[in-house]
Scaffold this motif. Sequence first.
Motif, short mmCIF file in Angstrom:
data_model
loop_
_atom_site.label_atom_id
_atom_site.label_comp_id
_atom_site.label_asym_id
_atom_site.label_seq_id
_atom_site.Cartn_x
_atom_site.Cartn_y
_atom_site.Cartn_z
N PHE A 198 37.26 13.67 58.63
CA PHE A 198 36.71 14.73 59.47
C PHE A 198 37.77 15.77 59.85
CE2 PHE A 198 34.34 10.75 60.61
CZ PHE A 198 33.31 10.98 59.70
N GLU A 199 37.29 16.94 60.25
CA GLU A 199 38.17 18.07 60.53
C GLU A 199 39.24 17.69 61.55
OE1 GLU A 199 38.05 22.65 62.22
OE2 GLU A 199 36.16 21.60 61.79
N ALA A 200 40.48 17.96 61.21
CA ALA A 200 41.62 17.64 62.08
C ALA A 200 42.80 18.50 61.65
CB ALA A 200 41.96 16.16 61.99
N SER A 201 43.84 18.52 62.48
CA SER A 201 44.98 19.39 62.19
C SER A 201 46.11 18.69 61.46
CB SER A 201 45.53 19.98 63.49
OG SER A 201 45.93 18.95 64.39
N SER A 202 46.14 17.36 61.50
CA SER A 202 47.23 16.61 60.89
C SER A 202 46.90 16.24 59.45
CB SER A 202 47.47 15.32 61.69
OG SER A 202 46.33 14.47 61.56
N ASN A 203 47.87 15.62 58.75
CA ASN A 203 47.58 15.12 57.40
C ASN A 203 46.86 13.78 57.44
OD1 ASN A 203 49.71 13.25 57.91
ND2 ASN A 203 51.21 14.63 56.99
N HIS A 204 46.98 13.04 58.55
CA HIS A 204 46.34 11.71 58.63
C HIS A 204 44.92 11.79 59.20
CE1 HIS A 204 47.17 11.78 62.95
NE2 HIS A 204 48.46 12.01 62.68
N LYS A 205 44.60 12.86 59.91
CA LYS A 205 43.25 13.15 60.41
C LYS A 205 42.77 12.20 61.51
CE LYS A 205 43.28 16.29 57.23
NZ LYS A 205 43.70 17.66 57.59
N TYR A 206 43.67 11.50 62.17
CA TYR A 206 43.26 10.67 63.31
C TYR A 206 43.20 11.48 64.60
CZ TYR A 206 43.29 6.38 60.61
OH TYR A 206 42.98 5.38 59.70
N TYR A 211 33.69 16.10 64.86
CA TYR A 211 33.18 14.82 64.34
C TYR A 211 32.01 15.01 63.38
CZ TYR A 211 36.07 12.29 67.74
OH TYR A 211 37.12 11.77 68.44
N PHE A 212 31.55 16.23 63.21
CA PHE A 212 30.39 16.49 62.36
C PHE A 212 30.74 17.31 61.12
CE2 PHE A 212 28.60 15.43 66.44
CZ PHE A 212 27.45 14.73 66.15
N GLN A 216 38.18 20.87 55.81
CA GLN A 216 38.05 21.88 54.74
C GLN A 216 39.02 21.66 53.60
OE1 GLN A 216 39.39 25.87 55.89
NE2 GLN A 216 40.45 24.97 57.67
N TYR A 217 40.16 21.00 53.87
CA TYR A 217 41.15 20.78 52.81
C TYR A 217 40.84 19.54 51.97
CZ TYR A 217 43.60 24.26 55.58
OH TYR A 217 43.93 25.40 56.27
N PHE A 218 39.81 18.80 52.38
CA PHE A 218 39.34 17.67 51.57
C PHE A 218 38.12 18.06 50.73
CE2 PHE A 218 40.99 14.25 54.75
CZ PHE A 218 42.26 14.41 54.26
#
Length: 582
Positions: A198-206, A211-212, A216-218
């Motif tokens: 899900f959308e997040a700012s880090s590379n790990h996405k935790y 949450y919906f 975008q980079y995946f």
Amino acid sequence: MNKAAVYHRADRSMAYAISKDQIQIRLKTAKNDVHQVKLLHGDPYNWSNHKWNHEEIEMILKGSDELHDYWEINLEPPFHRLRYGFVLSNKKKNVFYGEKNFHQTPPEDIGEYFCMPYMNQADQFQSPEWVHNTVWYQIFPERFANGDPSINPPATIPWASEDPKRDSFFGGDLQGVIDHLDYLAELGITGIYFTPLFEASSNHKYDTIDYFEIDQYFGDKDKLKELIKECKKRDIKVMLDAVFNHSGFFFPPFQDVLEKGENSRYKDWFHIWDFPVQTTPEPNYDTFAFTYMMPKLNTEHPEVKNYLLEAARYWAREFEIDGWRLDVANEVDQAFWREFRAEIKKINPDLYILGEVWHDSIPWLQGDQFDAVMNYPFTTNALQLIAKRSISVSSFIENMTKVQYMYPSPVNRAAFNLIGSHDTSRILTECEGDDQRVKQILTLLLTYYGTPCIYYGDEVGLSGGMDPGCRKCMEWDKAQQNQDLLSYIKQLIALRKNEPLLANDGDLSFYDVSEHTLVMKRENHDSAIFILINLSDQKDTLKVPYPLNKRKSIDLMTGEAHKWKKGKFKLKPQEIKMVKVY
């Protein structure tokens, strides 16, 4: 007799249904203290001439840890209800142990006995049947494969051009996974566990922002649907990772609190200590660990609960995922998880619910919350025995027996076993670069009960220390892959699939017969498989007290007949053997 060590509770941890007609009962006593245990049992309403009618059956000593022996028996109460007690014997005395006290002889008052009022099917622990035969593969999406460079994050580094840093981006995405599904199918993988998408700012996405939405980079939702469709074609299940304990710093409700303070309608979505909100030098709100970038969510707040439950329902309903892995699950209130389970199982009763809990997890495994937790006690003990050589074979057997009897057998069948993840050093690094040790620990993983998981790249010999070292880019150049290790893992997975005894069919037990070799037995009513792992640099000869009774035996690793001579096995230094008796 050490009465203080005798322990039983008539609850779902030591007396529980294992099918609609069968109950399993366990008892714990001091190690080597009790020589025989008989179970007195009967229907509470079955009386004749003012006397309660009961039967007697001898319990089986199933295993021992450092301090205790564990006894077990399976029964089929004809009317799905039971009163029972235990007669314990050693060389000095016999005693009766019931719910209220010890007695010299079995009492006539059934009120002194333990009670199973009724085997209600709703109380039986049930996990999805498909999980018991699944071999998982954990994918950290940013590092598995770059299939669509057009959606690369800014400042993306060429694939595997350098060791990862905490803020590195290499462009891994969902298309990269789709491109390599045939590789996973050929390996024998039947389930993929994704760290967050899900959308997040880090590379790990935790650190979830939305949450919906898919990051975008995946890719996007259509790409995820395509991925799930392609997985279904290959009989591969898909499990997503949800972070409901905390959000990311850039989660819009938290940003609203930062902007408006006490006037924010979201101020109660988080655990804010006082206002104004501050992030440095220390946050004045609850967080995951001490990370100000991950504010803890107030899951008891109705709006927060509804938001998160709808997110869980949405992905289960619209994308037909097969599982949820729940991050930091032990820090979320259990009332939330009970409602979570009820809502998710309405959509798909076979959806697997896996909690991240690193310690004793019985509170979450009563049948009303999780189907399983990540079995880190297995990880720890396997690493200590095989990778680090820091504990003895005897200590390993004792430790794992204790873990085995912490949970009911139906819970054990769904346990999520792993030897490495995005949170731990790579298994090759833990094994100090020794390929044979890696093979040994993977042998244990893939012949143990539960549902095993391989961390991406471990099968081709990726190395790396703790985060970020364990999050290297997947190696796709066959010339750089450890092909011998890859072939060995394929063989193990194929054996687990073709020999149900190596998965969850039958019992598991250990033989403490050698200082150098771990001996594990998987057995059902008509056959057995012995898994032997010589941990030393010397040859080993050992004898297993098991009656062959003119049955045949075969070496599963070679496919050749095994010559069984009075239960003796001969192993070369560091050798792995699997022998089936049938």
